[in-house]
Structure formats: structure tokens, C-alpha cells
Design a protein around this motif. Sequence first.
Motif, PDB file in Angstrom:
ATOM      1  N   TYR A  66       6.559  16.186  25.989  1.00 39.72           N
ATOM      2  CA  TYR A  66       6.677  16.553  24.582  1.00 39.72           C
ATOM      3  C   TYR A  66       5.626  15.801  23.779  1.00 39.72           C
ATOM      4  CZ  TYR A  66       8.724  11.964  23.900  1.00 39.72           C
ATOM      5  OH  TYR A  66       8.910  10.603  23.862  1.00 39.72           O
ATOM      6  N   ILE A  67       5.483  16.230  22.566  1.00 35.26           N
ATOM      7  CA  ILE A  67       4.658  15.543  21.579  1.00 35.26           C
ATOM      8  C   ILE A  67       5.555  15.326  20.374  1.00 35.26           C
ATOM      9  CG2 ILE A  67       2.644  15.677  20.079  1.00 35.26           C
ATOM     10  CD1 ILE A  67       1.659  17.925  21.998  1.00 35.26           C
ATOM     11  N   LYS A  68       5.597  14.101  19.883  1.00 34.77           N
ATOM     12  CA  LYS A  68       6.354  13.818  18.669  1.00 34.77           C
ATOM     13  C   LYS A  68       5.354  13.335  17.628  1.00 34.77           C
ATOM     14  CE  LYS A  68      10.142  11.061  16.802  1.00 34.77           C
ATOM     15  NZ  LYS A  68      11.153  10.045  17.106  1.00 34.77           N
ATOM     16  N   VAL A  69       5.266  14.058  16.542  1.00 37.92           N
ATOM     17  CA  VAL A  69       4.390  13.696  15.430  1.00 37.92           C
ATOM     18  C   VAL A  69       5.284  13.221  14.299  1.00 37.92           C
ATOM     19  CG1 VAL A  69       2.635  14.494  13.800  1.00 37.92           C
ATOM     20  CG2 VAL A  69       2.722  15.475  16.106  1.00 37.92           C
ATOM     21  N   SER A  70       5.063  11.979  13.853  1.00 32.64           N
ATOM     22  CA  SER A  70       5.861  11.404  12.768  1.00 32.64           C
ATOM     23  C   SER A  70       4.950  11.045  11.607  1.00 32.64           C
ATOM     24  CB  SER A  70       6.567  10.126  13.234  1.00 32.64           C
ATOM     25  OG  SER A  70       7.370  10.374  14.346  1.00 32.64           O
ATOM     26  N   ARG A  71       5.440  11.315  10.421  1.00 32.14           N
ATOM     27  CA  ARG A  71       4.737  10.908   9.211  1.00 32.14           C
ATOM     28  C   ARG A  71       5.200   9.493   8.875  1.00 32.14           C
ATOM     29  NH1 ARG A  71       3.005  14.604   5.353  1.00 32.14           N
ATOM     30  NH2 ARG A  71       4.479  16.089   6.212  1.00 32.14           N
ATOM     31  N   LEU A  72       4.260   8.597   8.657  1.00 35.55           N
ATOM     32  CA  LEU A  72       4.618   7.234   8.282  1.00 35.55           C
ATOM     33  C   LEU A  72       5.203   7.268   6.877  1.00 35.55           C
ATOM     34  CD1 LEU A  72       1.555   5.272   9.655  1.00 35.55           C
ATOM     35  CD2 LEU A  72       3.826   5.445  10.648  1.00 35.55           C
ATOM     36  N   ARG A  73       6.323   6.643   6.718  1.00 33.57           N
ATOM     37  CA  ARG A  73       7.020   6.648   5.437  1.00 33.57           C
ATOM     38  C   ARG A  73       6.364   5.680   4.462  1.00 33.57           C
ATOM     39  NH1 ARG A  73      12.236   6.420   8.784  1.00 33.57           N
ATOM     40  NH2 ARG A  73      12.573   8.605   9.189  1.00 33.57           N
ATOM     41  N   ASP A  74       6.672   5.876   3.187  1.00 36.48           N
ATOM     42  CA  ASP A  74       6.085   5.040   2.151  1.00 36.48           C
ATOM     43  C   ASP A  74       6.666   3.634   2.111  1.00 36.48           C
ATOM     44  OD1 ASP A  74       4.374   7.010   1.335  1.00 36.48           O
ATOM     45  OD2 ASP A  74       5.773   7.834  -0.106  1.00 36.48           O
ATOM     46  N   SER A  75       7.907   3.494   2.494  1.00 36.03           N
ATOM     47  CA  SER A  75       8.543   2.184   2.449  1.00 36.03           C
ATOM     48  C   SER A  75       7.842   1.220   3.403  1.00 36.03           C
ATOM     49  CB  SER A  75      10.014   2.324   2.828  1.00 36.03           C
ATOM     50  OG  SER A  75      10.540   1.099   3.261  1.00 36.03           O
ATOM     51  N   ASP A  76       7.551   0.021   2.912  1.00 38.24           N
ATOM     52  CA  ASP A  76       6.841  -0.967   3.727  1.00 38.24           C
ATOM     53  C   ASP A  76       7.572  -1.293   5.014  1.00 38.24           C
ATOM     54  OD1 ASP A  76       4.962  -1.034   1.740  1.00 38.24           O
ATOM     55  OD2 ASP A  76       5.664  -2.922   0.879  1.00 38.24           O
ATOM     56  N   SER A  77       8.876  -1.518   4.948  1.00 37.20           N
ATOM     57  CA  SER A  77       9.639  -1.864   6.148  1.00 37.20           C
ATOM     58  C   SER A  77       9.631  -0.723   7.149  1.00 37.20           C
ATOM     59  CB  SER A  77      11.073  -2.239   5.800  1.00 37.20           C
ATOM     60  OG  SER A  77      11.088  -3.438   5.064  1.00 37.20           O
ATOM     61  N   ASN A  78       9.795   0.497   6.656  1.00 37.76           N
ATOM     62  CA  ASN A  78       9.755   1.653   7.550  1.00 37.76           C
ATOM     63  C   ASN A  78       8.371   1.803   8.166  1.00 37.76           C
ATOM     64  OD1 ASN A  78      12.426   2.415   7.231  1.00 37.76           O
ATOM     65  ND2 ASN A  78      11.978   3.718   5.486  1.00 37.76           N
TER      66      ASN A  78
END
Length: 153
Positions: A66-78
Motif C-alpha cells: 500500500y501507499i499511505k499519503v498523510s498531510r502534515l497537520r498544522d499543530s506543532d505537536s502533531n
Amino acid sequence: MNKSISDVIEEFIMSSLDADDFIELSRNDLAKFFSCVPSQINYVLNTRFTINRGFVVESQRGGSGYIKVSRLRDSDSNFLNNALKITTKPISQNEAGQLLDQMLSRGLITERERGLIKASISAKALNNPINIDNNLRGSILTQVIIELLKGRK
């Protein structure tokens, strides 16, 4: 104006990400859908869904790959937690530089800190064969990110 196949694949993935922070795809299914070779999918992922552009791509090859594409969230900790996923694996000097650039642009580190970290994980500083460099670089960045997370909680 005719769009390239890479543009079309990128738009498809981006529109799928509009609803969620991540999407899981099959490389082979995408290649069949777009009537292209799987390496074309890899090209799009490697050039258009990079850390520098705010994405994390995880990939598993094989029959049920599989390929999992995630968008980095704006929250610093995330963001830092997502960055840990990247650094717990071998990471190239270029990928590490992109990650540090993102950390700088988010105000997580200063320009001076970026320079110091970049120097400490450079091929020259690590002075090891290339296959060891990427593992060691990831390990060093993991520890840096853990320290940054401690300050955020």
C-alpha cells in the motif's frame, strides 16, 4: 492545455486528501486506473508529496502493498509526531534537510539551530559509509524531535 499524467495523478491524490488527513492507496491499482507503470506513481509521490511540501508518504511493497499519503497537520505537536515516523527509519541528507526546513518555517527551531542540526547530521560529520549515515541521521533527528516534543507538552 494538456496535462501530464503526473499532473493528473497528483490532482487525483490531492482531491482524495481534501476530505481526510491521509489516504491509503494501492500502487498497482493506481497504475491500472491511470494506465501507467507503477514507477510513474512512485515518481509523483517522490517529487510532489514530499516533506518539504507538507506530506509524509509511507509505502509497503509486495502483494498486499500500500501507499499511505498523510498531510502534515498544522499543530506543532502533531507535526513533530508525524516527523518521528519519518526519522525512525533511515533518512537521506536531502530528506533531513527538507524536514529541518519545515521545522524552521513552522518556528519550531531557529535558523541557527537548523544550521547546527544540519551540520551534525551531514555526511562529513557522520563520516561513515552511506548505508550507516542514513540510519544514524534518522536516529539523531529522532532524539532532536523527542526533545522538542518534551518542550511542547
